[in-house]
Design an enzyme around this catalytic site. Sequence first.
Site, PDB file in Angstrom:
ATOM      1  N   PHE A  61      20.311 -56.899  20.041  1.00 47.41           N
ATOM      2  CA  PHE A  61      21.096 -57.113  18.830  1.00 47.41           C
ATOM      3  C   PHE A  61      20.279 -57.046  17.556  1.00 47.41           C
ATOM      4  O   PHE A  61      20.818 -56.990  16.467  1.00 47.41           O
ATOM      5  CB  PHE A  61      21.770 -58.489  18.883  1.00 47.41           C
ATOM      6  N   ASP A  63      16.117 -58.303  15.742  1.00 44.88           N
ATOM      7  CA  ASP A  63      14.852 -58.995  15.946  1.00 44.88           C
ATOM      8  C   ASP A  63      15.054 -60.448  16.372  1.00 44.88           C
ATOM      9  O   ASP A  63      16.056 -61.068  16.051  1.00 44.88           O
ATOM     10  CB  ASP A  63      14.037 -58.982  14.653  1.00 44.88           C
ATOM     11  N   LYS A  77      17.694 -65.410  16.910  1.00 41.64           N
ATOM     12  CA  LYS A  77      18.121 -64.020  17.123  1.00 41.64           C
ATOM     13  C   LYS A  77      18.950 -63.598  15.933  1.00 41.64           C
ATOM     14  O   LYS A  77      19.952 -64.243  15.617  1.00 41.64           O
ATOM     15  CB  LYS A  77      19.017 -63.928  18.363  1.00 41.64           C
ATOM     16  N   ASP A 169      22.839 -59.776  34.276  1.00 45.22           N
ATOM     17  CA  ASP A 169      21.632 -59.091  33.787  1.00 45.22           C
ATOM     18  C   ASP A 169      20.401 -59.914  34.142  1.00 45.22           C
ATOM     19  O   ASP A 169      19.483 -60.052  33.341  1.00 45.22           O
ATOM     20  CB  ASP A 169      21.757 -58.875  32.271  1.00 45.22           C
ATOM     21  N   ARG A 173      12.617 -59.814  32.862  1.00 45.11           N
ATOM     22  CA  ARG A 173      12.556 -59.688  31.394  1.00 45.11           C
ATOM     23  C   ARG A 173      13.498 -60.676  30.705  1.00 45.11           C
ATOM     24  O   ARG A 173      13.339 -60.958  29.525  1.00 45.11           O
ATOM     25  CB  ARG A 173      12.902 -58.252  30.957  1.00 45.11           C
ATOM     26  N   ASN A 174      14.491 -61.164  31.445  1.00 45.83           N
ATOM     27  CA  ASN A 174      15.459 -62.098  30.875  1.00 45.83           C
ATOM     28  C   ASN A 174      15.258 -63.548  31.332  1.00 45.83           C
ATOM     29  O   ASN A 174      16.156 -64.367  31.240  1.00 45.83           O
ATOM     30  CB  ASN A 174      16.883 -61.637  31.191  1.00 45.83           C
ATOM     31  N   ASP A 187      19.489 -64.859  27.943  1.00 43.89           N
ATOM     32  CA  ASP A 187      20.213 -63.614  27.793  1.00 43.89           C
ATOM     33  C   ASP A 187      21.573 -63.608  28.468  1.00 43.89           C
ATOM     34  O   ASP A 187      21.805 -62.936  29.469  1.00 43.89           O
ATOM     35  CB  ASP A 187      19.384 -62.482  28.408  1.00 43.89           C
TER      36      ASP A 187
END
Length: 304
Positions: A61, A63, A77, A169, A173-174, A187
Amino acid sequence: MCTAQRHYQKDADGLCTQLTKSLPKKGKQEFCIDTKSFIDAGWVIQEQELQLNETIGKGEFGDVLLGVYRGEKVAVKMLKDSSVEAQKFLTEALLMTSLRHENLVELLGLVLNEKHLLLVTEYMGKGSLVEYLRSRGRLHVTKKDQINFAVDTCSGMEYLEFRKVVHRDLAARNVLISEAGVAKVADFGLAREENYIVDAGKLPIKWTAPEALRQGVFSNKSDMWSFGVLLWEIYSFGRVPYSRIPLIDVVKHVEKGYRMEAPECCPPEIYEIMRQAWDLLPDRRPTFKDVKTKLAQLKVVTIN
Ligand code: ADP
Ligand code: MG
């Protein structure tokens, strides 16, 4: 009224509250926000209360910045200008307001005003799990660290399973790591109630269960498939799964029975969980509750 809002008014679609009000913006923008429930529930943060510092990450979405809120470090976020993104962003926020667990990244609040849409969450000082594993590698990440990350993540997922929320998801990485080294699931941009059907356009192919890729049917059992891949990432120190297979061929291979091998030095009990998680029949996969019990037993006997 935007299309998404009409849709959400009809049925809540797994959101904890229906989106009832839209905030028209100048130009083409139009945000559909249940502003009243955010405000009433005390989730709105005044911009003056929030100090914004450097960029610490790049999200879908926009930075992610480091901030300070009420004397604590926080992650912020920021939303890129786009109403479609705004919708997903607020879906994530709405869902997060209803979920609370020590292994889920905590939502602290939102800044909602003319200029900004900001999502404020707890700050996870050691960054994403995949970066943690890759940057430290097998010299610095111990067996104990690995089992702790597995148990922490599984506990967060057990709570989602209990709440009948599907993440969709789940991947290293999440998962984020706190300053104290606790792993928490992050996330929720794609998270929904069970069996919500979506089109397969932007799915993380190597982490997504075959029935979810083929029929768009997600469940806690498809999250379990992803958890198997996440375990593989933990025990391979953040390697890319199926690295020698082209992306478009992965699901074909998997359906024919191909499975990733156990990472080097992976405990057999852990590989057994991966194999069960990668059963083509969703019903035969274990629950997060089952897996949590097994991992907790393994944790007790893991010395260092
Ligand atoms: P998206 O899913 O939209 O791509 P993420 O939530 O994964 O965004 O965030 C992108 C990156 O920003 C993460 O990989 C991480 O490095 C950083 N980040 C996100 N949230 C936090 C947080 N709460 N604390 C510390 N870093 C974060
Ligand atoms: Mg992400």
